[in-house]
Write an enzyme that holds these catalytic residues in place. Structure first.
Site, mmCIF file in Angstrom:
data_model
loop_
_atom_site.group_PDB
_atom_site.id
_atom_site.type_symbol
_atom_site.label_atom_id
_atom_site.label_comp_id
_atom_site.label_asym_id
_atom_site.label_seq_id
_atom_site.Cartn_x
_atom_site.Cartn_y
_atom_site.Cartn_z
ATOM 1 N N GLU A 20 49.730 14.586 44.765
ATOM 2 C CA GLU A 20 48.281 14.520 44.990
ATOM 3 C C GLU A 20 47.559 13.751 43.879
ATOM 4 O O GLU A 20 47.756 14.042 42.688
ATOM 5 C CB GLU A 20 47.697 15.936 45.082
ATOM 6 N N LYS A 22 44.614 13.835 42.237
ATOM 7 C CA LYS A 22 43.573 14.875 42.110
ATOM 8 C C LYS A 22 42.726 14.536 40.869
ATOM 9 O O LYS A 22 43.208 14.619 39.745
ATOM 10 C CB LYS A 22 44.252 16.236 41.926
ATOM 11 N N LYS A 82 42.694 15.549 52.270
ATOM 12 C CA LYS A 82 42.347 16.949 52.096
ATOM 13 C C LYS A 82 40.838 17.085 51.989
ATOM 14 O O LYS A 82 40.205 16.403 51.197
ATOM 15 C CB LYS A 82 42.974 17.476 50.796
ATOM 16 N N GLU A 130 46.535 24.658 57.022
ATOM 17 C CA GLU A 130 46.679 25.409 55.780
ATOM 18 C C GLU A 130 46.369 26.879 55.946
ATOM 19 O O GLU A 130 45.346 27.251 56.515
ATOM 20 C CB GLU A 130 45.753 24.815 54.716
ATOM 21 N N ASN A 151 49.193 27.627 51.201
ATOM 22 C CA ASN A 151 48.517 27.416 49.928
ATOM 23 C C ASN A 151 48.782 28.609 49.021
ATOM 24 O O ASN A 151 48.387 29.727 49.328
ATOM 25 C CB ASN A 151 47.005 27.224 50.149
ATOM 26 N N GLU A 184 52.174 24.533 48.950
ATOM 27 C CA GLU A 184 51.145 23.772 48.230
ATOM 28 C C GLU A 184 50.560 24.577 47.079
ATOM 29 O O GLU A 184 50.362 25.783 47.205
ATOM 30 C CB GLU A 184 49.950 23.500 49.164
ATOM 31 N N SER A 185 50.281 23.882 45.982
ATOM 32 C CA SER A 185 49.464 24.470 44.907
ATOM 33 C C SER A 185 50.230 25.402 43.988
ATOM 34 O O SER A 185 51.121 26.140 44.427
ATOM 35 C CB SER A 185 48.263 25.264 45.461
HETATM 36 O O1 IGP Z 1 46.730 21.248 41.886
HETATM 37 P P1 IGP Z 1 47.798 22.079 42.567
HETATM 38 O O2 IGP Z 1 47.795 23.526 42.164
HETATM 39 O O3 IGP Z 1 49.188 21.440 42.468
HETATM 40 O O4 IGP Z 1 47.401 22.096 44.148
HETATM 41 C C1 IGP Z 1 47.389 20.860 44.860
HETATM 42 C C2 IGP Z 1 46.736 21.088 46.258
HETATM 43 O O5 IGP Z 1 47.544 21.965 46.981
HETATM 44 C C3 IGP Z 1 45.328 21.632 46.140
HETATM 45 O O6 IGP Z 1 44.559 20.629 45.518
HETATM 46 C C4 IGP Z 1 44.694 22.012 47.485
HETATM 47 C C5 IGP Z 1 45.338 22.688 48.504
HETATM 48 N N1 IGP Z 1 44.461 22.876 49.544
HETATM 49 C C6 IGP Z 1 43.244 22.316 49.237
HETATM 50 C C7 IGP Z 1 42.053 22.242 49.975
HETATM 51 C C8 IGP Z 1 40.954 21.577 49.387
HETATM 52 C C9 IGP Z 1 41.053 21.055 48.085
HETATM 53 C C10 IGP Z 1 42.255 21.129 47.337
HETATM 54 C C11 IGP Z 1 43.350 21.765 47.931
#
Ligand code: IGP
Length: 227
Positions: A20, A22, A82, A130, A151, A184-185
């Site tokens: 990502e 980000k 996203k 998600e 997530n 994710e995340s």
């Molecule tokens: O930064 P991380 O913890 O690796 O997560 C990335 C991504 O999954 C996260 O930015 C995200 C998952 N779902 C979203 C919905 C909106 C905004 C952001 C997200």
């Protein structure tokens, strides 16, 4: 499978890592640190990411649709958009911009998920639906063909929680094999990666890559890790 992202994941011979771009997060603040999004994209490409994710939401994540379009036109890799999508026009704009996949949040769209997922498919997009809990999963499983993103963080907390892969361990086993699964995340170590890929087909990582000194290096380590 519908779009480029799901096809890329299925044929990926290394660890399928969606990287990502980000630029900002409520928890860590500025993640871009004066770099250019396209430079990050190139680092992710060189490292072997299976796909790219970009957040277009501007208020909390400082994303922009213009940058999304630029990323889509700058890479051959599938790009996931996203955002907190609530309209079909937004799904259509994602396809028109050259995106390959769009995030649909079960908690927001609820019973509209199947209709939005079909609409995305009609526009050649993969829908990444998600979920963060079992009851949200009920809405996602109503969609006929889609990818399900678990997530590990609670998006309602705007990522101020740390999140960990136990959410994936809990929810992934409840998802029938017909769905492609993405964790994710909150994934920041090879140990997290190993655990996540025991339950899902791919991972999506942003913060850990954006905070690293050398994004290309860390992404390559995750892509190549023997797990
Ligand atoms: O930064 P991380 O913890 O690796 O997560 C990335 C991504 O999954 C996260 O930015 C995200 C998952 N779902 C979203 C919905 C909106 C905004 C952001 C997200």
């Amino acid at each position: 499978m519908v779009g480029m992202l799901s096809r890329a994941i299925k044929k990926c011979e290394k660890n399928p890592v969606i990287a990502e771009v980000k630029v900002h997060s409520p928890k860590h603040g500025d993640l871009l640190r004066g770099r250019n999004e396209i430079d990050i994209l190139r680092a992710y490409e060189r490292a072997g990411a299976v796909g790219i994710s970009y957040i277009t939401e501007s208020k909390n994540f400082k994303g922009s649709f213009e940058v999304f379009k630029k990323i889509c036109s700058s890479t051959e890799l599938p790009v996931l958009r996203k955002d907190f999508i609530t309209s079909k026009e937004d799904v259509e704009r994602t396809a028109q911009a050259g995106g390959s996949a769009v995030l649909l949040i079960a908690r927001i769209l609820r019973d509209d998920i199947p209709e939005f997922a079909d609409f995305a498919a009609e526009h050649g997009l993969d829908a990444l639906i998600e979920v963060h809990s079992e009851d949200e999963l009920e809405f996602a499983l109503e969609a006929r063909r889609a990818m399900i993103g678990i997530n590990n963080r609670d998006i309602a907390k705007l990522e101020l929680d740390d999140g960990n892969v136990t959410v994936t361990e809990k929810i992934a086993p409840l998802i029938p094999d017909g769905f492609l699964k993405v964790s994710e995340s909150g994934i920041s170590s090879i140990d997290d990666l190993r655990k996540a890929l025991q339950y899902t087909n791919a991972v999506l990582i942003g913060t850990a890559f954006m905070r690293a000194e050398d994004p290309e290096k860390i992404v390559r380590v995750f892509v190549e890790a023997r797990i």
